[in-house]
Design a protein around this motif. Structure first.
Motif, PDB file in Angstrom:
ATOM      1  N   LEU A  91       0.837  -1.208   0.000  1.00 48.05           N
ATOM      2  CA  LEU A  91       0.000   0.000   0.000  1.00 48.05           C
ATOM      3  C   LEU A  91       0.871   1.258   0.000  1.00 48.05           C
ATOM      4  O   LEU A  91       0.596   2.218  -0.733  1.00 48.05           O
ATOM      5  N   ALA A  92       1.918   1.227   0.836  1.00 45.31           N
ATOM      6  CA  ALA A  92       2.844   2.378   0.878  1.00 45.31           C
ATOM      7  C   ALA A  92       3.510   2.536  -0.486  1.00 45.31           C
ATOM      8  O   ALA A  92       3.678   3.668  -0.989  1.00 45.31           O
ATOM      9  N   PHE A  94       2.246   1.663  -3.314  1.00 48.27           N
ATOM     10  CA  PHE A  94       1.199   2.188  -4.218  1.00 48.27           C
ATOM     11  C   PHE A  94       1.166   3.714  -4.136  1.00 48.27           C
ATOM     12  O   PHE A  94       1.140   4.416  -5.169  1.00 48.27           O
ATOM     13  N   LEU A  95       1.219   4.232  -2.921  1.00 52.34           N
ATOM     14  CA  LEU A  95       1.181   5.694  -2.756  1.00 52.34           C
ATOM     15  C   LEU A  95       2.418   6.346  -3.369  1.00 52.34           C
ATOM     16  O   LEU A  95       2.323   7.380  -4.031  1.00 52.34           O
ATOM     17  N   TRP A  98       2.067   6.216  -7.070  1.00 49.40           N
ATOM     18  CA  TRP A  98       0.998   7.123  -7.542  1.00 49.40           C
ATOM     19  C   TRP A  98       1.499   8.576  -7.579  1.00 49.40           C
ATOM     20  O   TRP A  98       1.066   9.374  -8.416  1.00 49.40           O
ATOM     21  N   SER A  99       2.436   8.905  -6.668  1.00 47.39           N
ATOM     22  CA  SER A  99       2.934  10.282  -6.677  1.00 47.39           C
ATOM     23  C   SER A  99       3.815  10.547  -7.905  1.00 47.39           C
ATOM     24  O   SER A  99       4.089  11.692  -8.239  1.00 47.39           O
ATOM     25  N   ALA A 107      -2.314   1.878  -9.527  1.00 47.14           N
ATOM     26  CA  ALA A 107      -3.348   1.032  -8.911  1.00 47.14           C
ATOM     27  C   ALA A 107      -3.307  -0.378  -9.470  1.00 47.14           C
ATOM     28  O   ALA A 107      -3.444  -1.363  -8.717  1.00 47.14           O
ATOM     29  N   PHE A 110      -0.424  -2.197  -7.950  1.00 47.15           N
ATOM     30  CA  PHE A 110      -0.711  -2.584  -6.561  1.00 47.15           C
ATOM     31  C   PHE A 110      -1.666  -3.775  -6.523  1.00 47.15           C
ATOM     32  O   PHE A 110      -1.447  -4.749  -5.794  1.00 47.15           O
ATOM     33  N   MET A 111      -2.743  -3.698  -7.313  1.00 49.92           N
ATOM     34  CA  MET A 111      -3.741  -4.773  -7.278  1.00 49.92           C
ATOM     35  C   MET A 111      -3.132  -6.096  -7.735  1.00 49.92           C
ATOM     36  O   MET A 111      -3.373  -7.145  -7.123  1.00 49.92           O
TER      37      MET A 111
END
Lengths: 156, 508
Positions: A91-92, A94-95, A98-99, A107, A110-111
């Motif tokens: 999750l971290a 992913f963030l 995403w940045s 996404a 990550f998925m």
């Protein structure tokens, strides 16, 4: 496992209390008329959290030594910790991704990685992997389109 | 009489407004889907669907979320009956008789009983909501700051002490929650508290990112380890609804269980599982066929489902009148109300009366839709059980992240959500309950502001809390909530009696 987690949480909270105690006690707790000021609640929270964290850990340790610790296999606890921890790391990631990259790409990545991590053994074959990738890409694109164009929330 | 007129207007408004009815129906369908999937909860459903409500007016949005809440309670019975796995924590009691009925070839009938009693329970709760909530709100308007501070303290204490043998952990969690609510600029002096001179922290920690982090992320992580269900829909749905005579035989059980559900819903943190457990116990006690309980007695399913749907209306009463959420779903609803510019509490009926009445009317429509959705959608909801967990969970994580980001288009909110989610997960592993933290975040600001106001009014005299009768009574109740549960448990243990089991949902 619970005792280890309890020790970790207690240490974390104690560290946090030490960090926050300085700024909390720099503020004035009581006003001139006997009313409370901005510092009262932060000071109370620091003291109460520190005391209760020690109390809660002591209670766990006491239960452990008295043989009243909650049951549950430590292997399962370790699995939960490892997989749960790995998903939180993803999750971290992913963030972080995403940045830098567009939302659908981050996404979908990550998925896909999370699905691969938690997929049961019977789905670990070519068909299963293809399903994971297709679902991840389609869902990420769908969410991006829905939020950006339907709800007016621009996801870069 | 005035209330009846307002309710009539609200019902007429909804009937003449297809969009709000469609949204309520949609909420029930989504709720059923979440309820029917073990590991997914109504709390998650509401949290993940909040962003979808941004473009909607407040009453439309809240109606949809409340419908989701009601639908999920009813949907939880499906896996409970077919797989012996409760779809929601509150459906755990339904498994006791629902699953044996299914094994005796009566799965469809068990579901029919569950559906009817869910609707009846929900409607009884609705009647309680529309009669008690306005009266309680009027009463609450007479309370002063000292009483409010005492109510906030009582709410936190009840929730923190609800977990047997974990008093220190419950109180610790509540204190952490209050600590989170402190971050930001002081409401009165404007002084920065734990902001470390950063702009993001000066805004403080918003409620929704905190709620999603603390409630949804640990629940989603836990759901990874839930059993994946595989059920096949019964070939024929014939005989789903019980004959009128049999149903009338269960009427008293239904009404009693629903009333128990409402009462447990009003008390913060007791929740659906406790309500169902008490209702089941009472149903068994009064039923002539009590020996059948546990082997497939319809009365057991009726009691459990009527009670857990009764809880929904009960939990809305303290939320709408005092701003105190009765359970985790209503905590999330509180966040939803605030996002739409409404401040739950006694003034809500004064400032946004029309919206509140519309919300209450939609509770009735949501419960009526449950029967339609439950009858038509049964086969679909059974198939939902087959959705692979490894595909569903990552998708819900993405929705949680996007939902948090979309609240204010702030990266900081997502970071806070993830940080609190990680802490919530560690706390869950350590046996520290997360719900008191949530309540601390919600009630912390109320406690502090009312405490300060009360002290300013009394000129710094702390005895004001004890000299005002209502405040003193509430503080006495707070003390009782702190002291009595361990004493009662100790007495019960000494007498060898049964100590009530606390639902798993609060034993994270």
């Amino acid at each position: 496992m619970q005792r280890a987690a309890s020790a970790f949480v207690t240490l974390f909270l104690m560290g946090l209390c030490i960090l926050l105690a300085g700024p909390a006690f720099e503020m004035r707790a009581f006003g001139r008329s006997g009313s409370i000021d901005a510092g009262a609640l932060p000071q109370a929270v620091v003291v109460v959290v520190a005391v209760l964290a020690i109390l809660a850990f002591s209670s766990d340790a006491f239960d452990h030594f008295r043989g009243r610790a909650e049951g549950g296999s430590s292997t399962r606890g370790m699995t939960v910790l490892l997989i749960g921890g790995a998903v939180l790391l993803l999750l971290a990631g992913f963030l972080a991704l995403w940045s830098r990259l567009a939302f659908p790409i981050a996404a979908a990545a990550f998925m896909t990685s999370t699905s691969l991590l938690i997929a049961p053994p019977e789905t670990r074959n070519l068909r299963g992997y293809t399903t994971i990738v297709v679902v991840s890409v389609a869902f990420s694109l769908g969410v991006w389109l829905a939020f950006t164009y339907l709800l007016g929330v621009p996801l870069r | 009489m005035e209330n009846l007129g307002l309710l009539g207007d609200a019902i007429f408004f909804e009937l003449s407004n297809p969009l709000i009815l469609a949204l309520t129906l949609f909420g029930v369908v989504v709720g059923f889907t979440f309820g029917a999937t073990p590991g997914l909860t109504a709390t998650m459903g509401v949290a993940l669907f909040v962003p979808l409500t941004f473009p909607l007016p407040a009453d439309y949005a809240i109606s949809m979320m409340i419908a989701l809440y009601c639908g999920s309670m009813a949907g939880g019975a499906i896996p409970a009956i077919l797989l012996n796995i409760p779809g929601t924590p509150s459906a755990v009691v339904t498994t006791i008789d629902g699953y044996p009925m299914a094994r005796n070839g009566l799965a469809v009938r068990a579901y029919g009983w569950a559906l009817i009693s869910s609707v009846m329970g929900g409607l009884v709760a609705w009647v309680a909501l529309v009669t008690i909530a306005p009266a309680l709100a009027r009463l609450a308007l007479r309370l002063g700051p000292a009483e409010y501070a005492a109510v906030a303290l009582l709410g936190m204490t009840i929730i923190a002490t609800i977990i047997p043998g974990k008093l220190s952990k419950g109180l610790l969690a509540a204190a952490i929650g209050v600590g989170l609510s402190v971050v930001g600029l002081d409401q009165i002096t404007g002084q920065g508290r734990w902001t470390f001179d950063t702009l993001a922290l000066m805004r403080g920690i918003d409620i929704m990112p905190a709620l999603i982090g603390l409630l949804v992320i640990p629940e989603l992580l836990k759901s990874i380890f839930e059993k994946q269900g595989h059920a096949s829909a019964p070939k024929s749905l014939k005989g789903m609804l019980p004959p009128i005579r049999e149903w009338l035989g269960q009427l008293v059980n239904t009404l009693r269980s629903a009333a128990i559900g409402v009462a447990t819903g009003i008390v913060p943190a007791l929740g659906g599982s406790v309500g169902s457990l008490i209702a089941y116990d009472q149903a068994r006690r009064f039923d002539r066929n009590r020996k059948q309980y546990g082997k497939g007695a319809p009365g057991g399913v009726v009691a459990s489902e009527a009670a857990n749907n009764g809880v929904t209306g009960g939990a809305l009463i303290p939320l709408l009148t005092l701003g105190i959420p009765g359970d985790t779903v209503t905590a999330m609803l509180l966040g939803g109300l605030m996002i739409h510019g409404l401040q739950p509490g006694p003034r809500l009926f004064e400032t946004s009366g029309d919206i509140v009445w519309n919300i209450m009317a939609s509770v009735m429509f949501a419960n009526l839709f449950i029967i339609v959705v439950g009858l038509i959608g049964f086969r679909f909801f059974v198939r939902v059980l087959d959705v692979p967990r490894h595909l569903l969970t990552p998708a819900l994580f993405v929705l949680a992240v996007v939902g948090t980001y979309s609240l204010a288009n702030q990266w900081f909110d997502v970071v806070i959500m993830l940080g609190l989610g990680t802490f919530g997960f560690a706390a869950m592993m350590a046996g520290i309950p997360v719900y008191p933290m949530v309540i601390g975040v919600i009630l912390g600001p109320l406690l502090e502001s009312e405490l300060r106001r009360a002290l300013v009014i009394s000129g710094g005299d702390w005895t004001t809390f004890l000299t005002r009768p209502v405040s003193a009574t509430i503080l006495a109740l707070t003390l009782a909530a702190l002291v009595l549960p361990p004493v009662i448990r100790a007495i019960a243990r000494r007498r060898g009696g049964l100590v009530p089991q606390v639902p798993k949902e609060y034993q994270e």
